[in-house]
Design a protein around this motif. Structure first.
Motif, short mmCIF file in Angstrom:
data_model
loop_
_atom_site.label_atom_id
_atom_site.label_comp_id
_atom_site.label_asym_id
_atom_site.label_seq_id
_atom_site.Cartn_x
_atom_site.Cartn_y
_atom_site.Cartn_z
N PHE A 193 19.38 4.56 -11.80
CA PHE A 193 20.04 4.12 -10.38
C PHE A 193 21.75 3.45 -10.82
CE2 PHE A 193 15.71 2.26 -9.34
CZ PHE A 193 15.44 3.53 -8.32
N ARG A 194 22.46 3.99 -11.69
CA ARG A 194 23.48 3.61 -11.99
C ARG A 194 24.15 4.92 -12.04
NH1 ARG A 194 22.23 -0.90 -16.19
NH2 ARG A 194 22.58 -2.60 -14.08
N LEU A 195 23.03 6.27 -12.19
CA LEU A 195 23.77 7.64 -11.39
C LEU A 195 24.83 7.65 -10.25
CD1 LEU A 195 21.63 9.50 -12.94
CD2 LEU A 195 23.17 9.71 -14.26
N PRO A 196 26.24 8.02 -10.82
CA PRO A 196 26.78 8.41 -9.71
C PRO A 196 26.86 9.06 -8.36
CG PRO A 196 28.48 9.13 -11.63
CD PRO A 196 27.37 8.80 -11.39
N VAL A 197 25.72 10.13 -8.74
CA VAL A 197 24.38 11.21 -7.94
C VAL A 197 23.29 11.27 -8.43
CG1 VAL A 197 24.44 13.41 -7.51
CG2 VAL A 197 26.84 12.50 -8.29
N ILE A 198 21.86 10.79 -7.85
CA ILE A 198 20.85 10.16 -7.84
C ILE A 198 20.13 11.96 -8.49
CG2 ILE A 198 18.71 8.76 -8.32
CD1 ILE A 198 20.94 7.05 -7.24
N PRO A 199 19.38 12.18 -9.41
CA PRO A 199 18.66 13.47 -8.72
C PRO A 199 17.09 13.20 -8.99
CG PRO A 199 19.35 13.01 -11.80
CD PRO A 199 19.70 11.48 -10.42
N THR A 200 16.58 13.84 -7.74
CA THR A 200 15.62 12.84 -7.06
C THR A 200 14.70 14.07 -7.74
OG1 THR A 200 15.71 13.67 -4.96
CG2 THR A 200 15.85 11.25 -5.95
N VAL A 201 13.11 14.14 -7.40
CA VAL A 201 11.95 15.36 -7.36
C VAL A 201 11.91 15.25 -5.63
CG1 VAL A 201 9.79 15.36 -8.31
CG2 VAL A 201 10.88 14.49 -9.49
N LEU A 202 11.92 17.13 -6.22
CA LEU A 202 11.79 17.74 -4.51
C LEU A 202 10.21 17.54 -4.20
CD1 LEU A 202 13.62 19.62 -2.70
CD2 LEU A 202 12.39 21.23 -3.86
N GLY A 203 10.27 16.77 -2.58
CA GLY A 203 9.17 17.03 -2.00
C GLY A 203 8.42 15.94 -2.49
N HIS A 204 9.05 14.61 -3.04
CA HIS A 204 8.31 13.43 -3.23
C HIS A 204 8.96 12.45 -3.17
CE1 HIS A 204 4.88 14.88 -6.43
NE2 HIS A 204 5.43 16.22 -5.96
N ASP A 205 8.04 11.21 -3.06
CA ASP A 205 9.53 9.79 -2.60
C ASP A 205 8.27 8.99 -3.00
OD1 ASP A 205 10.97 8.28 -1.23
OD2 ASP A 205 10.58 8.50 0.70
N ALA A 206 9.28 8.17 -4.03
CA ALA A 206 8.30 6.82 -5.31
C ALA A 206 8.05 5.85 -4.45
CB ALA A 206 8.50 7.41 -6.38
N ARG A 207 6.85 5.44 -4.32
CA ARG A 207 6.65 3.93 -4.36
C ARG A 207 7.52 3.09 -5.19
NH1 ARG A 207 1.27 2.24 -3.12
NH2 ARG A 207 1.10 3.67 -5.23
N MET A 208 7.91 1.82 -5.06
CA MET A 208 8.67 0.97 -5.99
C MET A 208 8.92 -0.09 -5.99
SD MET A 208 11.62 3.23 -7.76
CE MET A 208 11.06 4.71 -8.60
N GLN A 209 8.28 -0.64 -6.79
CA GLN A 209 8.43 -3.11 -6.81
C GLN A 209 8.91 -3.24 -8.14
OE1 GLN A 209 3.83 -2.94 -7.33
NE2 GLN A 209 3.60 -3.82 -5.98
N PHE A 210 10.04 -3.95 -8.22
CA PHE A 210 10.65 -4.38 -9.10
C PHE A 210 10.65 -6.29 -8.85
CE2 PHE A 210 12.95 -0.93 -6.57
CZ PHE A 210 13.33 -0.64 -7.76
N LEU A 211 10.73 -6.21 -10.31
CA LEU A 211 10.11 -7.80 -10.60
C LEU A 211 12.48 -8.62 -11.43
CD1 LEU A 211 9.13 -10.35 -11.03
CD2 LEU A 211 8.79 -9.66 -13.64
N HIS A 212 13.11 -8.93 -9.85
CA HIS A 212 14.22 -9.47 -10.51
C HIS A 212 14.38 -10.31 -11.62
CE1 HIS A 212 18.29 -12.05 -10.22
NE2 HIS A 212 18.52 -11.05 -8.82
N GLU A 213 15.45 -10.22 -13.00
CA GLU A 213 16.05 -10.62 -13.98
C GLU A 213 14.90 -12.82 -14.08
OE1 GLU A 213 19.79 -10.70 -14.60
OE2 GLU A 213 20.42 -8.70 -13.61
N GLN A 214 15.50 -12.74 -12.90
CA GLN A 214 15.76 -14.39 -13.33
C GLN A 214 13.93 -14.76 -13.04
OE1 GLN A 214 18.27 -17.12 -13.84
NE2 GLN A 214 16.45 -18.00 -14.04
N ASP A 215 13.55 -13.92 -12.18
CA ASP A 215 11.49 -14.06 -11.83
C ASP A 215 11.49 -13.96 -13.52
OD1 ASP A 215 11.41 -15.27 -9.15
OD2 ASP A 215 11.56 -13.38 -8.38
#
Length: 353
Positions: A193-215
């Motif tokens: 996510f820190r890349l200035p241009v982000i490569p993604t996989v054509l035709g897919h939109d991944a579902r993501m869940q995150f956990l905050h570092e403090q949690d």
């Protein structure tokens, strides 16, 4: 427990930022009389009241430390997700798997040990087109991992279950954390996510869940203090689609076929800018959802940050990035669109030493 007035906790993996911060917070809190931090290199930064012991958990000396210090609680945080810091994939596997085996062997021999808390990861479920909408803790991955971090974690969890059978008197709590994110986290997903241009996989939109570092720090402390055993998925509420995440970063995305994203990944990895393992590529293609009902109802933990809030906090401090990865991606785009078969890749980042 351990000594008068509170428990004696041994924490592995304290040379890394999250391990160090967790050990320090635990030592400063109530109910714990001493915290012993163990790692192969000393932590950079303030460890507060933590007693640091320089030791390699692959070495039987760990058993002596547990016995000598009368440790009653072990928090295992030294399972690592990237080979970069360890000197290659074989060293990473050895540290992860052999290290865990030695640590568990030491715990098994120590009558003082009453509690074991292991930081695992939802990566153990894998990511494929056949996945359920939400993985519950009793579900297996659709495809057993054949290599990499996911395979390490599957093996480690197997050893932890074996230990729990051999020492039924020890409370064993395994926390399968979703991708941990936050301003201080360096991991394959935050590097992506820190890349200035982000490569993604054509035709897919991944579902993501995150956990905050403090949690993550809070749920580990909660698991130390709460007498609850078992395996728990831990993630912030809600799901963020990859496309939404990239929009919130206000960075351009470059949709590419999966093989091309794989090539970009290899180039970025050799330029030391992001770590693209095959499992990272699967995750960016299919994503993953986990059910956190047990976290709330059984473990009794409620994260402070939702998935979207955790991502927003990570994104809020992203510094402006230089042109280095634009150059890398531009070179790749030229390479991939070249009509006359594969061109020799340009030396990437050669001027950066």
């Amino acid at each position: 427990m351990g000594s008068a007035g509170g428990s004696v906790v041994l924490v592995t993996g304290v040379s890394r930022d999250l391990g160090r911060r967790f050990a320090r917070a635990l030592a400063a809190g109530p109910t714990v009389s001493r915290v012993i931090g163990v790692d192969v290199v000393p932590p950079r930064g303030d460890v507060g009241d933590v007693s640091f012991v320089r030791a390699d958990i692959r070495n039987p000396v760990i058993a002596k430390i547990i016995a000598k210090e009368d440790v009653d609680t072990v928090v295992h945080m030294s399972v690592i997700s990237t080979p970069g810091a360890t000197g290659g994939r074989n060293a990473m596997k050895e540290l992860n798997v052999i290290g865990t085996m030695q640590l568990l062997a030491a715990c098994q021999k120590a009558p003082s040990v009453r509690n074991l808390v292991v930081k695992s990861t939802t990566t153990v479920y894998g990511a494929s087109s056949r996945d359920p909408a939400m993985f519950r803790e009793d579900m297996e991955p659709r495809r057993a991992p054949r290599a990499g971090y996911a395979k390490d974690v599957a093996e480690i969890e197997g050893y932890v279950r074996g230990f729990a059978r051999r020492r039924p008197d020890v409370r064993v709590t395994m926390l399968r954390a979703a991708n941990v994110i936050g301003p201080h986290v360096t991991s394959p997903i935050t590097s992506y996510f820190r890349l200035p241009v982000i490569p993604t996989v054509l035709g897919h939109d991944a579902r993501m869940q995150f956990l905050h570092e403090q949690d993550l720090l809070d749920v580990l402390a909660h698991a130390v203090r709460t007498d609850v055993a078992g395996t728990f998925n831990v993630a912030g509420d809600g799901v963020l689609m990859l496309s939404q995440a990239i929009r919130r970063l206000q960075r351009p995305a470059v949709p590419m076929p999966a093989f091309a994203v794989g090539k970009v990944g290899q180039t970025l990895r050799s330029a030391r800018m992001a770590d693209f393992s095959p499992e990272q590529l699967s995750f960016l293609t299919y994503g993953r959802g986990v059910d956190t009902t047990r976290m709330r109802d059984v473990l009794g933990y409620e994260p402070a940050y939702t998935t979207a809030e955790a991502f927003a906090d990570f994104a809020s401090l992203l510094p402006p990035t230089g042109g280095r990865s634009e150059k890398v991606l531009a070179g790749l785009a030229r390479q991939l669109s070249a009509p006359s078969g594969p061109q020799p890749p340009e030396p990437v980042g050669a001027d950066h030493g």
